[in-house]
Design an enzyme around this catalytic site. Structure first.
Site, short mmCIF file in Angstrom:
data_model
loop_
_atom_site.label_atom_id
_atom_site.label_comp_id
_atom_site.label_asym_id
_atom_site.label_seq_id
_atom_site.Cartn_x
_atom_site.Cartn_y
_atom_site.Cartn_z
N PHE A 174 1.17 7.61 -2.45
CA PHE A 174 -0.06 6.96 -2.01
C PHE A 174 -1.28 7.39 -2.83
CE2 PHE A 174 2.02 7.15 2.43
CZ PHE A 174 3.02 6.33 1.99
N TRP A 178 0.84 -1.21 0.00
CA TRP A 178 0.00 0.00 0.00
C TRP A 178 0.87 1.26 0.00
CZ3 TRP A 178 -0.59 4.17 3.34
CH2 TRP A 178 -1.72 4.98 3.12
N HIS A 179 2.01 1.19 0.66
CA HIS A 179 2.86 2.37 0.78
C HIS A 179 3.60 2.71 -0.50
CE1 HIS A 179 2.20 1.87 5.13
NE2 HIS A 179 2.53 3.15 5.21
N GLY A 180 3.71 1.78 -1.43
CA GLY A 180 4.37 2.10 -2.69
C GLY A 180 4.54 0.87 -3.56
#
Length: 389
Positions: free
Chosen positions: A389, A234-236
């Protein structure tokens, strides 16, 4: 769910997927890097939580498309969180109250968040780039540790500052958003850290992924790894973020199996030392998007290579910024908050001091706002860490 995750996957992960496909198949299919729509991960998760909660009959469906769009596109927290669930603000969409007290609290919280971002995070970011942004041959062991420490300061004050500004703007507009940070750097374990860091993201994965998979009841290890794989992703769209997520997932598993019991039996200093090491090592994978760079800096940090412990330039930079580092450490703990509360109680119960402590808060806020504005005008370094994000 397919529409929501499909849009997120198309914009955020299509290039990452195709790059890995090309690498595995030795093909050279051309990929196109899309610009991310602003805040796509945050509002995608918000719409997912809404759809699931309606499906589970936790909330009635919102029949007004404009009110639903109001929830999804609320600008205070749209681009940097926290992730707001519809259940938290459903009543406030129709019945919110804006009072002078909430308005004042909102302004106060916004200024605190702005100050965190501009005064602390930006300065810490410049320092971390000074120590970590050069070539590997210029590094020292002390410089690498101080650089990643400064990045830890930057990312906390940056993200918690944005959350504070969002919560403050929400209060000004009559919305109450839940807290997103609870002094994570006073933790003594990875498990406690993730109960205090980015609370809205952790609770999302717990309620919509971990528990539906079985939670602690069945396939516990599988569920844990899936959640932390997704947390990292999710963060990258990069393998270093996946490793960062799995790194914390494995630590949490080890702590639950035996390490927490062991640390509880030892003096508190061991828990603090353990936490500082694991969290700084974790931020290495967050700072360096290239995996080989992350592994190389870890080698330097732990003295695996022909690198000086410290040189004159590094020593001068660290000494010149030592007071800033100490202030940042103090501000990342509840010390100031507790002192302010104690002072307010003392003034209230005192027979000699006869003034309203809110006047002091007003003066401090005015000073912080002026300083933040001056720095915003004068600084050229003002990164937005959460564009990924």
């Amino acid at each position: 769910m397919i529409v929501n995750l499909g849009l997120l996957g198309f914009f955020k992960y299509s290039g990452f997927i195709m790059d890995n496909f090309n690498m595995l198949t030795n093909l050279n299919i051309e990929t196109h890097a899309f610009n991310l729509p602003i805040g796509i991960s945050f509002y995608t998760f918000q719409t997912i939580s809404y759809v699931i909660d309606v499906y589970r009959d936790k909330i009635p469906a919102q029949r007004s498309p404009f009110k639903l769009l109001l929830y999804v596109s609320m600008f205070p927290q749209l681009i940097a969180g926290p992730i707001v669930r519809y259940t938290d603000i459903a009543k406030q969409i129709d019945n919110r109250k804006i009072t002078s007290r909430s308005f004042s609290k909102g302004i106060n919280r916004f200024i605190i968040g702005l100050s965190k971002k501009v005064i602390i995070a930006n300065i810490a970011g410049e320092l971390s780039d000074k120590f970590l942004g050069g070539t590997m041959m210029e590094y020292t062991v002390a410089g690498a540790w101080f650089g990643i420490f400064m990045f830890a300061i930057q990312i906390y004050f940056d993200f918690s500052g944005y959350s504070d500004m969002a919560i403050g703007l929400g209060k000004i507009l009559g919305f109450d958003y839940k807290e997103n940070f609870n002094y994570p750097y006073i933790s003594k374990s990875a498990s406690e850290f993730w109960r205090r860091w980015h609370i809205s993201l952790g609770s999302f994965f717990r309620d919509y992924v971990y528990i539906p998979l079985g939670g602690n009841r069945k396939h516990y290890i599988r569920n844990l790894l899936i959640v932390w794989f997704l947390t990292g992703l999710w963060h990258g769209a990069s393998w270093n973020f996946v490793l960062w997520g799995l790194y914390f997932g494995i630590l949490i598993f080890i702590e639950r199996v035996f390490l927490s019991n062991l640390l509880n039996k030892l003096p508190k200093i061991f828990s603090i030392f353990y936490f500082v090491i694991i969290v700084l090592v974790g931020w290495v994978f967050f700072y360096f998007t290239n995996l080989s760079d992350a592994l190389n800096i870890l080698k330097i940090m732990f003295g695996l290579g022909n690198f000086d412990l410290i040189n004159l330039e590094t020593k001068i930079y660290i000494m010149n910024n030592l007071y800033f580092a100490i202030i940042a450490i103090v501000l990342s703990t509840p010390i100031i908050k507790n002192l302010v509360k104690s002072f307010a109680i003392y003034v209230k119960n005192s027979d000699t001091l006869n003034f309203d402590p809110s006047y002091i808060r007003t003066i401090v806020n005015a000073g912080l706002l002026l300083l933040s504005t001056a720095l915003l005008v004068g600084q050229t370094y003002n990164p937005f860490l959460y564009f990924r994000f």
